[in-house]
Scaffold this motif. Structure first.
Motif: not given
Length: 274
Positions: A174-181, A190-194, A196-208, A222-225
């Motif tokens: 539902x949301x993603x961000x890109x960077x060279x790092x 994490x910054x975008x979620x908080x 926009x008042x989206x709770x990281x505890x409700x889902x998962x982080x996906x990394x490349x 960030x309290x993402x489980x």
């Protein structure tokens, strides 16, 4: 504030066994970003000059410089000729705590022991995540990194940046961000979620990227489980994930994944919130 381009087209010469040809490539831009708190510089990071407010807030939260966006009284990103300055003005109680932290980290040099505080900070203890929380179907995890590909326009241009995405059970990315790092991409998310008042505890982080200790630390802070990554974890990152009760799925690609710590949040049947 002037907006810096995320990429820049540059000419080059492609050389192959069949011969050479002129090419024009889109290259990702990176600039130094100074993060200052009440006039004092805390860190300077190299980052892609997009979503700077998200990056700055995510960095501040994942590094424990603030515990909630409400502690920020004012924020601005100022573009200079050689980089970007992300300026925080904190609530006085938080500013005082940060000043005390900085004083505690200062000490004599050349003593042979003065690196101990830095080592402790690098391996700072984490508050374990609560049991339960979101549950994902195995199929959702298996296709997570493929789903993230649809949210990587800068990667499509340059083939040279990382991404971090937020996956909600039954809804996908539902949301993603890109960077060279890779760290910056996660901080931006994490910054975008908080913000926009989206709770990281409700889902998962996906990394490349691979999963190092700092990626586990930022996820838990960030309290993402749940953390899903396309590549491998380090052994220390896995031990830290186990201690923090962080569900860790690695090598998530081509329809499969390896499941390590806290496997109870990944199920074969229908996903639900426990």
């Amino acid at each position: 504030m002037a907006v810096r381009a995320r990429s820049l087209s540059r000419p080059g010469v492609a050389m192959h066994r069949e011969g050479t040809r002129s090419v024009v490539r889109s290259l990702p831009e990176e600039v130094p970003v100074a993060l200052t708190f009440n006039g004092s510089t805390q860190a300077v990071m190299m980052a892609t000059p997009a979503d700077i407010a998200d990056f700055a807030h995510g960095f501040a939260l994942s590094e424990g410089l603030i515990s909630h966006p409400s502690e920020v009284e004012e924020f601005e990103a100022v573009t200079h000729e050689r980089g970007i300055e992300a300026r925080f003005w904190l609530r006085e109680d938080r500013a005082a705590a940060l000043r005390e932290r900085q004083r505690n980290m200062m000490g004599p040099t050349g003593c042979g022991l003065c690196g101990i505080d830095s080592l402790d900070q690098a391996l700072r203890p984490l508050d374990a995540l609560p049991e339960g929380g979101p549950v994902l179907e195995r199929a959702e995890v298996a296709r997570a990194t493929d789903a993230l590909r649809a949210h990587q326009p800068l990667h499509d241009q340059t083939r040279a940046v990382h991404a971090a995405g937020f996956l909600l059970p039954g809804r996908g990315i539902v949301m993603a961000r890109e960077d060279v790092g890779r760290h910056n991409a996660l901080d931006k998310l994490i910054g975008a979620l908080v913000r926009q008042d989206v709770n990281p505890a409700e889902g998962a982080f996906v990394l490349t990227s691979r999963v190092s200790v700092d990626m586990v630390q930022k996820t838990v802070m960030a309290r993402c489980p749940i953390l899903i990554a396309v590549s491998a974890p380090t052994a220390l990152a896995l031990r830290m994930a186990e201690e923090a009760r962080l569900t860790l799925a690695a090598f998530a690609r081509s329809g499969g994944f390896d499941l390590y710590a806290a496997p109870e949040r990944i199920v074969d049947g229908d996903a639900h919130v426990a």
